[in-house]
Design a protein around this motif. Structure first.
Motif, short mmCIF file in Angstrom:
data_model
loop_
_atom_site.label_atom_id
_atom_site.label_comp_id
_atom_site.label_asym_id
_atom_site.label_seq_id
_atom_site.Cartn_x
_atom_site.Cartn_y
_atom_site.Cartn_z
N UNK A 164 -7.58 1.01 4.78
CA UNK A 164 -7.39 1.13 6.23
C UNK A 164 -5.89 1.16 6.50
N UNK A 165 -5.47 2.08 7.35
CA UNK A 165 -4.05 2.30 7.59
C UNK A 165 -3.74 2.38 9.06
N UNK A 166 -2.53 1.95 9.40
CA UNK A 166 -1.99 2.09 10.74
C UNK A 166 -0.68 2.86 10.66
N UNK A 167 -0.58 3.94 11.42
CA UNK A 167 0.68 4.64 11.61
C UNK A 167 1.23 4.19 12.96
N UNK A 178 8.29 6.74 12.26
CA UNK A 178 7.15 5.82 12.30
C UNK A 178 7.10 5.01 11.02
N UNK A 179 6.33 3.92 11.09
CA UNK A 179 6.00 3.12 9.92
C UNK A 179 4.51 3.32 9.62
N UNK A 180 4.17 3.20 8.36
CA UNK A 180 2.75 3.23 7.99
C UNK A 180 2.46 2.01 7.13
N UNK A 181 1.44 1.27 7.52
CA UNK A 181 1.03 0.08 6.78
C UNK A 181 -0.44 0.21 6.41
N UNK A 182 -0.74 -0.02 5.14
CA UNK A 182 -2.09 0.17 4.62
C UNK A 182 -2.52 -1.06 3.84
N UNK A 183 -3.81 -1.37 3.90
CA UNK A 183 -4.37 -2.44 3.07
C UNK A 183 -5.64 -1.93 2.41
N UNK A 184 -5.87 -2.38 1.19
CA UNK A 184 -7.13 -2.11 0.52
C UNK A 184 -7.43 -3.26 -0.42
N UNK A 185 -8.71 -3.43 -0.73
CA UNK A 185 -9.16 -4.51 -1.58
C UNK A 185 -9.30 -4.04 -3.02
N UNK A 186 -9.28 -5.01 -3.94
CA UNK A 186 -9.43 -4.68 -5.35
C UNK A 186 -10.90 -4.51 -5.73
N UNK A 187 -11.83 -4.85 -4.83
CA UNK A 187 -13.25 -4.60 -5.05
C UNK A 187 -13.69 -3.47 -4.12
N UNK A 188 -14.96 -3.29 -3.95
CA UNK A 188 -15.47 -2.19 -3.13
C UNK A 188 -15.78 -2.60 -1.69
N UNK A 189 -15.37 -3.79 -1.30
CA UNK A 189 -15.62 -4.27 0.06
C UNK A 189 -14.60 -3.65 1.01
N UNK A 190 -15.05 -3.13 2.16
CA UNK A 190 -14.08 -2.56 3.12
C UNK A 190 -13.09 -3.61 3.59
N UNK A 191 -11.82 -3.25 3.76
CA UNK A 191 -10.82 -4.22 4.24
C UNK A 191 -11.06 -4.61 5.69
#
Length: 213
Positions: A164-167, A178-191
């Motif tokens: 999931x990302x925010x621009x 702009x800045x872009x910040x993204x997060x993701x998990x190391x498993x398959x669960x949605x962030x």
């Protein structure tokens, strides 16, 4: 193992290496990682990858992500250089902090594309939002999983988890950059979107170039 999501990268795309499996923290080494510089590119102005890493690698980052017992295992900042057919060169500062559950990536772009207009090319699920009074777009991307065959030495690719990302525009007037910040998990669960917004709203005001709303 897998590669991270492709960001906007000023419309040109950028990727990072991530692990899709679960990391094991070292119980005997609880100290969080410090930011280090990787790559040989000249630091970009007005903000460098190490400066982005320093802003991102906060003591309270695990709490913002909803994983307060974890800590930063890897933290780095660098500048990604792109040479284009028209002879121009772009230098994109970027940072990444890796915890046991989440990986967080932050980049900065000087492109003059208004953030408010980006939702149209970031996928059908992209949503216009605001962060600290700044125009923003929330969107999803998918990581690419890499599976290693230790016996045959082959690498297979396939779809990974969701990022999931925010621009977010650098200023409230959406006047460019702009800045872009993204997060993701190391498993398959949605962030967790709430975690993404907590990180963005806390970290971005501390980044050089951010204009308070």
């Amino acid at each position: 193992m897998g590669t991270g999501p492709g960001g906007t990268g000023g419309g040109r795309g950028l990727a990072a290496l991530v692990l899709s499996g679960t990391f094991q923290q070292k119980s005997g080494d609880p100290e969080p990682a410090e930011c280090h510089r990787s790559g040989d590119a000249r630091p970009s102005k007005p903000v460098s990858g190490v400066q982005l890493c320093t802003a991102l690698n906060r003591a309270d980052l695990p709490t913002l992500l909803g994983t307060p017992t974890e800590y930063a295992m890897n933290a780095s900042g660098n500048e990604s250089v792109g040479d284009w057919a028209d002879g121009t060169r772009t230098v994109t500062p970027e940072a990444e902090v890796q915890l046991s559950t989440y990986t967080v990536q932050l980049s900065a772009s000087g492109d003059d594309v208004p953030v408010a207009e980006m939702a149209g090319f970031l996928g059908s699920s992209a949503q216009n939002r605001t962060v600290g009074g700044h125009p923003a777009v929330l969107y999803s991307n998918r990581t690419v999983a890499l599976k290693f065959n230790l016996g045959g030495g082959k690498v297979d690719t396939g779809p990974g988890g969701i990022a999931r990302s925010l621009v977010v525009a650098k200023d409230t007037e959406d006047g460019g950059g702009f800045y872009e910040i993204s997060i993701w998990r190391q498993d398959d669960v949605p962030p967790d979107d709430f975690a993404l917004f907590r990180v963005a709203e806390t970290v971005l005001p501390t980044v050089p170039g951010w204009t308070a709303g």
